[in-house]
Motif scaffolding. Sequence first.
Motif, mmCIF file in Angstrom:
data_model
loop_
_atom_site.group_PDB
_atom_site.id
_atom_site.type_symbol
_atom_site.label_atom_id
_atom_site.label_comp_id
_atom_site.label_asym_id
_atom_site.label_seq_id
_atom_site.Cartn_x
_atom_site.Cartn_y
_atom_site.Cartn_z
ATOM 1 N N LEU A 123 0.888 -0.591 -0.257
ATOM 2 C CA LEU A 123 0.087 0.048 -0.172
ATOM 3 C C LEU A 123 0.724 1.268 0.079
ATOM 4 C CD1 LEU A 123 -2.954 0.427 0.121
ATOM 5 C CD2 LEU A 123 -3.131 0.976 2.788
ATOM 6 N N PHE A 124 0.580 2.479 -0.471
ATOM 7 C CA PHE A 124 1.342 3.301 -1.168
ATOM 8 C C PHE A 124 0.665 4.918 -0.812
ATOM 9 C CE2 PHE A 124 3.506 0.309 -3.592
ATOM 10 C CZ PHE A 124 5.004 0.691 -3.040
ATOM 11 N N LEU A 125 0.827 5.451 0.449
ATOM 12 C CA LEU A 125 -0.142 6.543 0.023
ATOM 13 C C LEU A 125 -0.068 7.933 -0.381
ATOM 14 C CD1 LEU A 125 -0.311 6.409 5.049
ATOM 15 C CD2 LEU A 125 -1.871 5.611 2.520
ATOM 16 N N LEU A 126 -1.065 8.819 -1.141
ATOM 17 C CA LEU A 126 -0.969 10.196 -1.500
ATOM 18 C C LEU A 126 -0.536 11.037 -0.995
ATOM 19 C CD1 LEU A 126 -3.526 9.582 -3.812
ATOM 20 C CD2 LEU A 126 -1.065 9.679 -5.322
ATOM 21 N N PRO A 127 0.107 12.101 -1.572
ATOM 22 C CA PRO A 127 0.187 13.159 -0.225
ATOM 23 C C PRO A 127 -1.060 13.617 -0.199
ATOM 24 C CG PRO A 127 1.857 13.487 -2.432
ATOM 25 C CD PRO A 127 0.683 12.063 -2.789
ATOM 26 N N SER A 128 -1.311 14.578 1.244
ATOM 27 C CA SER A 128 -2.079 14.640 1.672
ATOM 28 C C SER A 128 -2.881 15.973 1.383
ATOM 29 C CB SER A 128 -1.781 15.364 3.235
ATOM 30 O OG SER A 128 -1.418 14.337 4.109
ATOM 31 N N TYR A 129 -4.112 15.603 1.280
ATOM 32 C CA TYR A 129 -5.116 16.976 0.818
ATOM 33 C C TYR A 129 -4.739 17.283 -0.998
ATOM 34 C CZ TYR A 129 -5.973 18.085 5.287
ATOM 35 O OH TYR A 129 -6.101 18.491 7.193
ATOM 36 N N SER A 130 -4.848 15.788 -1.630
ATOM 37 C CA SER A 130 -4.211 16.162 -2.759
ATOM 38 C C SER A 130 -5.730 14.592 -3.583
ATOM 39 C CB SER A 130 -2.986 15.115 -2.856
ATOM 40 O OG SER A 130 -2.399 16.710 -2.624
ATOM 41 N N PRO A 131 -6.630 15.333 -3.782
ATOM 42 C CA PRO A 131 -7.307 14.117 -4.564
ATOM 43 C C PRO A 131 -7.487 14.485 -5.982
ATOM 44 C CG PRO A 131 -8.975 16.238 -2.955
ATOM 45 C CD PRO A 131 -7.193 16.277 -3.322
ATOM 46 N N GLU A 132 -7.026 15.398 -6.829
ATOM 47 C CA GLU A 132 -6.700 15.851 -8.327
ATOM 48 C C GLU A 132 -6.093 14.976 -8.361
ATOM 49 O OE1 GLU A 132 -3.430 18.780 -6.234
ATOM 50 O OE2 GLU A 132 -5.924 17.630 -5.894
ATOM 51 N N LEU A 133 -4.536 13.807 -7.861
ATOM 52 C CA LEU A 133 -3.946 13.319 -8.445
ATOM 53 C C LEU A 133 -4.343 11.725 -8.149
ATOM 54 C CD1 LEU A 133 -0.637 14.399 -6.194
ATOM 55 C CD2 LEU A 133 -1.442 14.513 -8.508
ATOM 56 N N ASN A 134 -5.656 11.218 -8.364
ATOM 57 C CA ASN A 134 -5.957 10.312 -8.018
ATOM 58 C C ASN A 134 -7.370 10.122 -9.397
ATOM 59 O OD1 ASN A 134 -7.215 7.492 -7.201
ATOM 60 N ND2 ASN A 134 -7.388 8.097 -4.854
#
Length: 269
Positions: free
Chosen positions: A192-203
């Motif tokens: 499991l890898f975590l996106l940067p915080s507060y970055s929904p546009e990257l998903n």
Amino acid sequence: MQGHFPEELEIDSALWTRRAVQDLIEQQCGVEMPIRTVGLYLWRWGYSPQKPLKRAYEQDPEAVEEWLEHTYPSIEHRAKTEGAEIALGDESGLRSDAQAGRGYAPIGETPEIHLSQKQRVRVNFIASVSNQGNIRFMLYTSKFTQAVFLTFLERLIAKRERKLFWIVDQHPVHRGGQVQQWLAAHKQEIELFLLPSYSPELNPTEYLNGDVKQGVHSKPPSRNLAQMKQRIISHLSKLQKLPARIVKYFEHPFIAYASNKMQAQLVPG
């Protein structure tokens, strides 16, 4: 204007509107230019009024840059080396009293939708998408907990032939103790890898969520839980048969970093 927000130049505006540019011209040049003339100049300079993108104030630009320049390329390199698949996931939910879209009606006569305020229902779903157009999903009506998340993780790795590198946001459930213990016990099957915080546009899963909401809420309002579930399953099942539509999510400039076709080369012909 370029590279600056109005407030940085002591202009009382959130965006560069005609009025804000008019104030800037007066501030910098001492000229009171008519608002219509300002609009004409903006058009000639190649500017047009546009709906702004929303970005969380709390987002760390350096963390996003690190993700785009180093973290994701590293994940991608490992996936290629280890023959793993990359996918991204997210959770969302739909309510029976929500409605999307617009409808035509005579001018001055706003159309109506009759929604029940007594029998409101909500159905949640968790989904995973890849840049090859693959979708996996699971519905649930309870609160999102580690137990719910682990149930989906079990389904994600069931009958898999390749290891999965799965990317999600930093929801507390994703970082929970039970989840970490389970991941440690299944590290040969999934990481499991975590996106940067507060970055929904990257998903890209955010675009899937919007697709589902538009598809479900464009129909007459759901009257009960069973109907809501059926509509969500129907739309997601339809999308599973339309991989090209899912791949298009990855064409968005914010998602293009994850659109590499490398995974297709790993699948035996």
